[in-house]
Structure formats: C-alpha cells, structure tokens
Design an enzyme around this catalytic site. Sequence first.
Site, PDB file in Angstrom:
ATOM      1  CG  HIS A   5     -15.823-114.993 -42.343  1.00  0.00           C
ATOM      2  ND1 HIS A   5     -16.637-114.811 -43.448  1.00  0.00           N
ATOM      3  CD2 HIS A   5     -14.801-115.797 -42.764  1.00  0.00           C
ATOM      4  CE1 HIS A   5     -16.126-115.455 -44.487  1.00  0.00           C
ATOM      5  NE2 HIS A   5     -15.023-116.072 -44.097  1.00  0.00           N
ATOM      6  CG  HIS A   8     -18.266-118.891 -43.269  1.00  0.00           C
ATOM      7  ND1 HIS A   8     -17.168-118.470 -42.546  1.00  0.00           N
ATOM      8  CD2 HIS A   8     -17.785-119.672 -44.263  1.00  0.00           C
ATOM      9  CE1 HIS A   8     -16.080-118.991 -43.075  1.00  0.00           C
ATOM     10  NE2 HIS A   8     -16.416-119.712 -44.123  1.00  0.00           N
TER      11      HIS A   8
END
Length: 253
Positions: A5, A8
């Site tokens: 997501h 990250h």
Amino acid sequence: MGALHEGHISLIDRAVSENDVVIVSIFVNPTQFNNPEDLEKYPRTLEADVAKINAFNDTVLIYAPNAKDVYEDEVMSAYFDFDGLENQMEGSHRPGHFDGVGTVVKKLFEITKPNNAYFGEKDFQQLQIIKKMVHKEQMPVTIIGCPILREANGLAMSSRNERLLPETRQKAAFIYNTLTHVKNCFGTKNVEEISSWVSNEFQNYAGFDLEYIEICDEETLIPTKSMLNTKKYRAFIAVYADGVRLIDNIALN
C-alpha cells in the site's frame, strides 16, 4: 510481507532517494505467526505488488523468495534476547512472534547485505526490536524508521485493512481519533485515567474490541505510570474488528 500500500511505497520512495540500489523483499514469513488462521488469511498479491514496484526505475530490485529459499529444510525460529523489548505488548499477546521477526530479518540482511534498511513506525515495537538485534549481532546496517501513513480517515495503512468490510474500514477512524485524544490528554491526566477512558470508549463502540492500550517509554517499551520530562513516551493500541487485528501508535511528547 506484500499486499503493498502507499505506506510501503513511501518506504521505497525514501530508500530510492537515499541509495543507489534498492531491494524490496516480499515474503510472508511463517515463523512470526502464532495464529495459523492469520497466516492462511494474510493477503498475498505478488503480481499486483510487482506492478507497483515496476513503476520505479530499474534501480529497484524485487526479492520474493519462498520458505525453502529462506529457511532451507527447517522452517523454525531462532531464539533472541532483545533485552526485554520482546516481552511487552505484542510479545505478551503473540508468543514467539518476535523470535520469528528476528529470525527472518537477520536472514534477509545476511542474504541482501544492505547498508540501510527502512521500516515503518506503525510497527514501532518491531522497529525497536530490529534496532536492538542489529546492535547485539553487530550487523553493519543502519535501521531507519519512517513515519506512519494514514488513510483519509486516519486509519493507519496496513495490508490487513483489505480484510475489513467497507463500513468497518470507515468506522475504524475511531482508533486514530482515540489515540489523538490520548495525546491531547497526556500530561494533564494520569496514565490510569487515560487508560480507563480508552477502555470505556471501546466498550461503547460496537464492533471494535480493545485488546490493549499501553503508554510506554519509547526506548524500553516498558509501560509507565508516571511521566518524566527527560523521557519520550508513546501510546500503543491493538484492536479487533471483523476478526482482523489492527495495531497503531502515536508519539505523545
């Protein structure tokens, strides 16, 4: 562990800006799950993850091993002594979890040999434990903590959020709102009053079950009952919703 997501992606962005070559490891590590059902249900979206990483230039490499690559023929954790960091919060609720974390991170560092490694502060206890491991094992890598990224409603970004029902995901703003109130009260109310208030709030909020709320010394992660101006404190919370375990934290001072 995959299911990438924006949180990250922010780690990759920072790593790209500060290094010549970046390796993104994607591995759902079996030894850090004390609940087999949680391991089975953990989202695995490697094809989509690769597509997101490929949006970067070719200085970003992907290391996506299987269990045999990492553990060879024996998928088990080593034992680690993290000077007591492993006994608090997540450690007391998830026995063996941090031995699994220490084992796989040490193996990944030995395989990839990074100069710098980037971890999000959403798993702040994990971040402190990895710093401790690197220090005790004398590993030549600098651990860099990066800020929590949040959804529009304040919910900390997590791969597990994908398992929430849409209405639950919206209602989960309550978790961050509660932490924000804790921050606002810190220093004017004592820890016992704050903890009792949080417990009462969750008792009256349907569909969300509080596992713990802790106010801890950032360095030792030991829960505090009184506050000293010379120390930094952080509030940690774990909540169940739709059978999904959500964690979050906030710096208090």
